[in-house]
Write a protein that holds these residues in place. Structure first.
Motif, PDB file in Angstrom:
ATOM      1  N   GLN A   1       2.082   6.467  -7.310  1.00 19.78           N
ATOM      2  CA  GLN A   1       0.893   6.826  -8.072  1.00 19.78           C
ATOM      3  C   GLN A   1       1.012   8.194  -8.753  1.00 19.78           C
ATOM      4  O   GLN A   1       0.363   8.434  -9.790  1.00 19.78           O
ATOM      5  N   ALA A   2       1.841   9.084  -8.209  1.00 17.95           N
ATOM      6  CA  ALA A   2       1.971  10.418  -8.802  1.00 17.95           C
ATOM      7  C   ALA A   2       2.995  10.472  -9.936  1.00 17.95           C
ATOM      8  O   ALA A   2       3.092  11.486 -10.632  1.00 17.95           O
TER       9      ALA A   2
ATOM     10  N   THR B   1       0.832  -1.207   0.000  1.00 11.58           N
ATOM     11  CA  THR B   1       0.000   0.000   0.000  1.00 11.58           C
ATOM     12  C   THR B   1       0.862   1.250   0.000  1.00 11.58           C
ATOM     13  O   THR B   1       0.588   2.217  -0.721  1.00 11.58           O
TER      14      THR B   1
ATOM     15  N   PRO C   1       4.702   5.444 -16.566  1.00  7.29           N
ATOM     16  CA  PRO C   1       4.401   4.113 -16.029  1.00  7.29           C
ATOM     17  C   PRO C   1       5.631   3.219 -15.943  1.00  7.29           C
ATOM     18  O   PRO C   1       5.702   2.333 -15.093  1.00  7.29           O
TER      19      PRO C   1
ATOM     20  N   HIS D   1      -1.072  -0.744 -17.563  1.00  7.93           N
ATOM     21  CA  HIS D   1      -1.100   0.716 -17.753  1.00  7.93           C
ATOM     22  C   HIS D   1       0.051   1.158 -18.674  1.00  7.93           C
ATOM     23  O   HIS D   1      -0.136   2.031 -19.540  1.00  7.93           O
TER      24      HIS D   1
ATOM     25  N   ARG E   1       7.144   3.947 -12.696  1.00  7.67           N
ATOM     26  CA  ARG E   1       6.390   3.325 -11.604  1.00  7.67           C
ATOM     27  C   ARG E   1       6.846   1.889 -11.408  1.00  7.67           C
ATOM     28  O   ARG E   1       6.995   1.419 -10.272  1.00  7.67           O
TER      29      ARG E   1
ATOM     30  N   GLN F   1      -1.471  -4.997 -13.180  1.00  9.17           N
ATOM     31  CA  GLN F   1      -2.168  -3.757 -13.513  1.00  9.17           C
ATOM     32  C   GLN F   1      -1.193  -2.656 -13.922  1.00  9.17           C
ATOM     33  O   GLN F   1      -1.457  -1.892 -14.856  1.00  9.17           O
ATOM     34  N   THR F   2      -0.058  -2.583 -13.233  1.00  8.26           N
ATOM     35  CA  THR F   2       0.949  -1.575 -13.571  1.00  8.26           C
ATOM     36  C   THR F   2       1.497  -1.804 -14.967  1.00  8.26           C
ATOM     37  O   THR F   2       1.681  -0.855 -15.743  1.00  8.26           O
TER      38      THR F   2
ATOM     39  N   GLU G   1      -1.377  -6.238  -8.504  1.00  8.81           N
ATOM     40  CA  GLU G   1      -0.877  -4.875  -8.679  1.00  8.81           C
ATOM     41  C   GLU G   1       0.192  -4.811  -9.770  1.00  8.81           C
ATOM     42  O   GLU G   1       0.212  -3.875 -10.586  1.00  8.81           O
TER      43      GLU G   1
ATOM     44  N   SER H   1       2.475   1.601  -3.484  1.00  8.33           N
ATOM     45  CA  SER H   1       1.479   2.076  -4.454  1.00  8.33           C
ATOM     46  C   SER H   1       1.191   3.561  -4.253  1.00  8.33           C
ATOM     47  O   SER H   1       1.045   4.321  -5.223  1.00  8.33           O
ATOM     48  N   HIS H   2       1.124   3.970  -2.994  1.00 12.06           N
ATOM     49  CA  HIS H   2       0.873   5.376  -2.671  1.00 12.06           C
ATOM     50  C   HIS H   2       2.035   6.254  -3.133  1.00 12.06           C
ATOM     51  O   HIS H   2       1.842   7.392  -3.555  1.00 12.06           O
ATOM     52  N   SER H   3       3.247   5.705  -3.079  1.00  9.49           N
ATOM     53  CA  SER H   3       4.446   6.471  -3.422  1.00  9.49           C
ATOM     54  C   SER H   3       4.621   6.648  -4.926  1.00  9.49           C
ATOM     55  O   SER H   3       5.193   7.642  -5.369  1.00  9.49           O
TER      56      SER H   3
END
Length: 210
Positions: free
Chosen positions: A78-79, A71, A83, A132, A86, A128-129, A125, A74-76
């Motif tokens: 997302q901005a 979590t 991709p 994207h 990421r 999904q990454t 996750e 993912s929070h780190s």
């Protein structure tokens, strides 16, 4: 009834903590119900009051070990607008954690050996990454599952290597660059992306903490 629920929750947490300790040891892969019960200070019968067997326990431990960290990762990321970055940052944060907490790394190796690599949440996750990145036209592969397997398989192998032997400070970046090239990123771009400044994990707001 409330006291009973609390006592049951404490016992379950004790079993999960004992299993995490065992899975984080050198021979943790071979941990048995008897080993977990002994470490937790409970009987085998009590173990079965909480888990149907080692498979269910592994799932519970994997969730406990990975959920908060995933979590935060993912929070780190997302901005980040790219991709590919990421993907890079997520892998590097996992490898950085192994350097800081070797027992966590061993747990990942031992838990992944008989189940889904890094657990179901991380598995989804990662796919999904990749999806994207494919949708953004940043990768030459077309199958997100293939990219997921390349990322998770190579990362778990890299963790195993880091636990067995000393590697250079730039080993995580080299691993990431290799993965990105395998996903279809040009080598020059892959190397540059892999060496971008690594952001710190973003602390989660209290409401989002587990």
């Amino acid at each position: 009834m409330e006291l009973g629920r609390q006592r049951r929750a404490r016992t379950r947490a004790k079993v999960i903590a004992a299993a995490f300790e065992l899975f984080g040891e050198e021979q943790g892969l071979y941990s048995r119900i008897e080993d977990v019960s002994q470490r937790a200070g409970i009987t085998r019968a009590t173990f079965y009051e909480h888990f149907s067997g080692m498979a269910e326990l592994r799932e519970a431990v994997t969730y406990e070990v990975t959920h908060d960290f995933l979590t935060a990762v993912s929070h780190s990321i997302q901005a980040l607008p790219d991709p590919r970055e990421r993907i890079s940052v997520a892998i590097r944060l996992y490898l950085d954690r192994v350097r800081k907490v070797s027992g966590w790394g061993r747990s990942m190796i031992n838990l992944s050996a008989n189940g889904i690599i890094f657990g179901a949440e991380t598995f989804r996750e990662a796919e999904q990454t990749v999806a994207h990145a494919i949708a953004a036209g940043q990768l030459s592969i077309t199958d997100p599952a293939l990219g997921r397997d390349a990322i998770l398989g190579t990362t778990i192998a890299a963790i195993s290597t880091m636990l067995r032997e000393e590697r250079g400070a730039d080993y995580p970046e080299a691993v990431v660059a290799m993965i990105l090239v395998g996903l279809g990123v040009p080598p020059g771009d892959a190397g540059e992306i892999a060496r971008r400044p690594l952001p710190e994990l973003v602390p989660l707001p209290p409401a989002q903490s587990i």
